[in-house]
Scaffold this active site. Structure first.
Site: not given
Lengths: 749, 749
Positions: B162-163, B215, B271, B425, B427, B445, B676
């Site tokens: 990927l890089n 990717h 993402y 990725h 949840h 979250d 106040e």
């Protein structure tokens, strides 16, 4: 003379913004050109702001955006009240209750109405004020002590007399502005039924009036300003010199005793800003009406110094929260809006204008107009935040507040609290310290345990946890002996003993403060020396801390560090309590600490690193005797969830008479979540080494670059003594109380 | 077609800002007037940005402050690198290591140098790029798989392929800009030893190239842009249509499958912003070089919709942190700077300019210049944050993200997460919700448990606590059955099942979203209906929440609410654990929760109120079966201090098959520490009543004013059915899935 140990307890007061203007008791001022037809004679002319000044504000104010905006805001809020109709209820409720809040709104409205009448010429404001005051004229003579009377002296309109004073300080200013637009009969009614009896009530009770305490300052400011407006020389005299006119009490004596020569107020900045308000308002009235008194020059200009001190004792807009303080109070507080306006008018220092900009407000007064004009002319310069020692006590001999600073408003600031106790609002934290960096509090002070005005939190007063946690020594970053607080938590005992400042120096690269405290614990003497040091091979200045303790018998010594951030590295082995979290102790604040981790006792320096707002902080700490390192968090024994949960590191040395704690705190690196990079995450310091000589010691930092930073500190703060300490074969020699003696990589080889 | 369940794992990439410009494969463009003497023929002319466009930027850029500032910033940072000298190390380190970071800096430098050469004409930039590329030309042919190779396919320059793709996307743009200034021989060397073999390497491995995964989007963008620059039609074709050129894979297919029709990307905004970058950069190159493809119009303009979605899925500048997300990532991220520039150039929507203003950056590209010009002309309009349902899945039929909004950017926003799993990725939080108000996350979250790039925190990768806490259901605001997470924590199982959106409606005063989830737990169906309701007798809109659970056997049902703020009132009796803090459970996230308080089981609605940033939040909650209320805090079993410590309320119902949870969350009042005062500290809601009818239920809010707010929700979401529910003698009747049926005080009497 010792300050009167009274405690300032309730601050449910919104000080409306306003102040006073020139007049002479035998009016020689020209007849004003006020829009009111009723203005016919000098003795009804406005005196707290002159007619000519009002005229100038009315004609010019709209040209200056800051002034015009403030006027529009005031207009909007007053018109809302006028629409709701006048409401002068029989006093019934305590602070926060309906009648209390209504009488507060009323004095704000009276001040606003007087001001707006002068600025617009609209008689509707006069009618509104008059009608309200006539209602007070009916009500006030019927009032005895407030049914919820609080403290030694109940008020009449409010539960405590302090609030009555504040009412009068505000209302008399509004009245001054409309007085010449009223019929003689209305004036007579209002003055004889409201203002005179109110002033007499305030001045009649020595426990209220003849005191060296800021409550009494509100009282004398109220009666003094009323005296000017009603042309009552006697009332002015009493206000200035005490009810017996013998200069034992009264405003002048308060100026002499309530501030230190440097303009510091012993309770700390949170209460200083409150205490300062009546001083400045009344002083401004005196300056206008009796300029020959040179009131702002008194004691070398201490009142204006006090304004500067308030700004200096802030970081990124918020006051240092020492003693009982609400954390979110800062330089935008209304009292300091008044302060900046008056100080600017007196001193013409353009650096005050940048404070006004941060405040985003100003006064509808001649001083406010000056600020607005200067801002429109782009005169604002940055405020000069600088290192300083603010001596404490009327003679400046009872400790002080040491401020080390590099990098300006949001740079590094170290506050060493070597001040007096601070009366009933003082915390038991002699030689405590705070550290700021990068816009954040890094080494913290809890401030007060209080949710100001939040009814559900015990009516908004100080919570029980203020005493059980916030005031206790363990809630601070200073020495605790045998799990007791300083002075066994007795503030009156604390008032008797103050730290002694050993030395203070503030250069560009080396700033250092040192003080000794005796008998916060019987038989224990401790000396703290702290330095803020810049070095080209460090990214940012670092803090050195040296705390030397001498006791007459073996004891348990704890040194907490309350830090702000998320732990990144715990550089020591420890027993953890991940599954059942014990409480650290049983009393004096220890009952509020959960224990998360505890190391064995050891003598080697350890590290703890945390991350805060994109910056790393590495704390490297050691001690002369074996110490445990404990990681704790506040919040135990807190079934009402009154405490914030905050982490701390606690170093513990057992069974020693003497011990020296030493450490370095290093800000470094950057974490950038947006651009997803980290740099400088590693400390540039490899080691901290403390070496004891005969009569002095040296702290040496060994940098990753090879260079060494060395700070020598002598036991004796005498400037003349010669000292020598040998570290790894190198003899550091210096004369005087302290010296910085760095060595480059080449020299250190 | 199902999305390819690959996980996007490492994001140590700083995407340099740049993009592509028009050219045709058979160049018909006029000869450019570039400052480079070497430019002699069309086939070396720049194609990602044309010479004419460069010329325009060079001559006009300095007139527009935003552009000029960006150029100055780029110049400053590149000059620093040029001064340090070229460094093309043999790849050795994994992400974060020295060689990794150096190669990252190199591609940023190549891009910057090409850009600055064109903008300034300074040949030093060409020399620097050339020399660096010639070093790569020596190095690259010698490289095999990276020694720290990670994932299925190791990269060559970097540990993961990927890089390498990202390197090429950036470097080829810089190269395009200097190509015609190089000697034919240097061009030949650089292209044959670097760009061609790199593109071939990326395209050679179907596991990298022929995928429906972001990717692979980086890979095809890299090869496609390289194809345009090298005039390699074949490479462009493969990039667009897959390595077999059969349209099964490749860029076009990725556009069709990786976004929902509404432009939503299943992993969530964190993402999405990363995935979006190569789409936009390559699309922009296609649009310029082959405008006839109408790439930005594909699928009804889904790429531009995806830019809009990214902004819509943010609050006060930060992305909704659903799934694995770093909390501080927001609309100023570099990828979205590119996105806004390109979208503005395509759509000309002036509301995007206010986003650009918040980003404080732009591109040194024709698109960036357009943004700078529009900003200079004061064209910026506020971005239109609005309620919306973003359907998920390639066909928009696999759930969605419901956003309810009132009051604009910093007003109220409720996010109901009815989306797909989000691959690796994701949840385990079906029908989770978040709530924002007053600029703050109120119902929160946790995001990802990760300190991005912080070496000391496990090298900056996802921490073990990401799995043990952050992904678990109990770390979210949704149903937990028998202390298990959804799908037993198996994300591949989660990919197979998506929620079903029942209905969505967004009017000015009533916004409502409803969805059903089946088989997150075997045999359990739960339906959540949430509404954001405005009412004249409430200070601010409130949230109604109705969660109906049907199980096929008795179970323990937990419903957590993770809230942000300091507890002000706990409106129920509870056993406290002030002195020894137990852990709530043993697995699936429960091991990370400390238990502070636990009530007995009861059926009456309870309250919890907290204070956040000057505003009060009162949460009033009940259930159809007796429930316990538990107050908990994260941080247990966390010896490395990896977790933030955050509070939660947990409702627990034991031994039931069916249960309905219902609640209202009310923001109210103001706490002002500066002035106040406190007002509106009391809730304006007296009661919440839930009444079940035959086929529907009604939630009724009884306000302090006497008015009633009623929301009817039918079991069947059919628009046609008639429903009736009688509450205290009053029959609420409506037709369709839901109805709001308020009654004034008079009607309710």
């Amino acid at each position: 003379m010792r300050l009167q140990p009274l405690s300032l307890c309730s601050h449910r007061l919104a000080l409306a913004l306003a102040l006073a203007a020139p007049f002479t008791l035998l009016p020689t001022a020209p007849l004003h050109a006020a829009p009111a037809a009723a203005a016919r004679q000098g003795d009804t002319a406005p005196v707290l702001v002159t007619a000519a000044q009002w005229q100038q504000m009315a004609s010019e104010g709209s040209r200056y955006p800051w002034f015009a905006k403030e006027q529009a805001r005031t207009q909007k809020s007053l018109q809302k009240m006028m629409k709701a109709g006048i409401d002068v209820p029989v006093p019934k409720d305590k602070g926060g209750g309906r009648t209390h809040e209504q009488h507060k709104r009323n004095y704000q409205a009276l001040l606003a109405a007087g001001t707006l009448y002068r600025l617009t010429g609209d008689k509707a404001y006069v009618a509104y004020s008059r009608d309200m005051l006539l209602q007070y004229a009916k009500l006030y003579p019927t009032l005895g002590p407030h049914p919820e009377g609080r403290g030694q002296i109940p008020g009449r309109v409010f539960w405590q007399v302090l609030n009555d004073s504040v009412w009068l300080v505000n209302a008399i200013q509004g009245y001054d502005a409309i007085r010449d637009a009223l019929s003689p009969q209305d004036r007579q009614t209002i003055e004889s039924q409201v203002f005179r009896p109110m002033a007499e009530f305030l001045a009649s009770e020595p426990k209220n009036y003849d005191q060296i305490h800021n409550h009494a300052t509100w009282a004398v400011a109220a009666t003094g300003m009323t005296g000017y407006v009603l042309r009552d020389r006697e009332l002015v005299e009493k206000s200035l010199r005490g009810s017996r006119k013998d200069d034992q009490f009264g405003f002048l004596r308060q100026i002499d005793l309530l501030f230190s020569p440097d303009g510091y107020y012993e309770e700390g900045p949170y209460y200083q800003r409150y205490a300062l308000a009546p001083f400045l308002l009344f002083a401004n009235a005196i300056e206008r009406n009796e300029p020959q008194r040179k009131i702002f020059a008194r004691r070398d200009g201490v009142l204006l110094k006090a304004v500067d001190v308030l700004v200096q004792t802030s970081y990124d807009g918020l006051f240092f929260p020492i003693n009982d303080a609400i954390l979110d109070k800062g330089i935008d507080t209304e009292e300091l809006v008044a302060g900046i306006g008056i100080a600017y008018a007196q001193a013409g220092d353009d650096r005050l204008l940048s404070v006004a900009q941060q405040q985003k407000r100003l006064l509808l007064s001649p001083e406010g107009l000056q600020v607005a004009q200067a801002l429109a002319a782009n005169k604002a310069k940055p405020f000069d935040y600088r290192p300083m020692l603010l001596r404490d006590g009327p003679d400046g001999e009872r400790g002080g507040l040491a401020i080390l600073r590099m990098g300006g408003e949001r740079g590094q600031a170290l506050v060493q609290k070597d001040t007096m106790q601070g009366m009933g609002h003082g915390h038991f934290d002699k030689l405590n310290w705070l550290f700021y960096d990068n816009g954040n509090a890094v080494v913290t002070d809890y401030g007060a345990a209080r949710f100001l005005n939040v009814e559900a939190k015990r009516g908004g007063i100080y919570l029980a946890e203020n005493r059980s946690w916030a005031k206790q020594t363990v809630a601070h970053n200073t020495l605790v002996v045998n799990e007791q607080s300083h002075f066994k938590g007795d503030w009156k005992r604390g008032e008797e003993l103050a730290p002694q400042v050993r030395f203070f120096q503030a250069d560009a690269d080396t700033q250092i403060a040192s003080a000794t405290m005796r008998d916060a614990y019987p038989g224990v003497v401790f000396t703290r020396t702290q330095a803020l040091l810049r070095h080209p091979e460090l990214g940012l200045p670092v803090v050195l801390d040296l705390l030397q303790v001498h006791g007459d018998k073996a004891a348990r010594y704890d040194l907490p560090l309350h830090f702000n951030g998320h732990i990144v590295t715990t550089g020591f082995e420890a027993e953890h309590f991940p599954a059942q979290r014990p409480v650290l102790g049983s009393d004096n604040g220890y009952q509020h600490l959960w224990l998360d981790a505890r190391s064995k006792a050891g003598s080697e320096p350890r590290t703890l690193a945390w991350l805060l707002d994109g910056r790393f902080y590495t704390y490297r700490f050691g001690s002369s005797a074996p110490a445990q390192a404990l990681l704790v968090e506040s919040g135990a024994n807190d079934p009402e969830f009154n405490l914030r949960r905050e982490p701390a590191l606690l170093q513990r040395v057992e069974g020693q008479k003497d011990v020296t704690f030493f450490s370095v705190l290093e800000p470094h690196g950057e974490y950038n979540g947006t651009a997803e990079y980290v740099h400088g995450a590693d400390s540039r310091i490899k080691q901290i080494i403390r070496t004891r000589g005969n009569d002095a010691e040296v702290l040496e930092l060994r940098l990753a670059s090879g260079a060494r930073i060395a700070l020598g500190v002598a036991d004796d703060s005498d400037a003349k003594g010669e000292h020598s300490v040998t570290v790894d074969g190198h003899a550091y020699r210096w004369s005087g109380s302290h010296a910085r003696m760095d060595r480059s990589k080449g020299e250190a080889r």
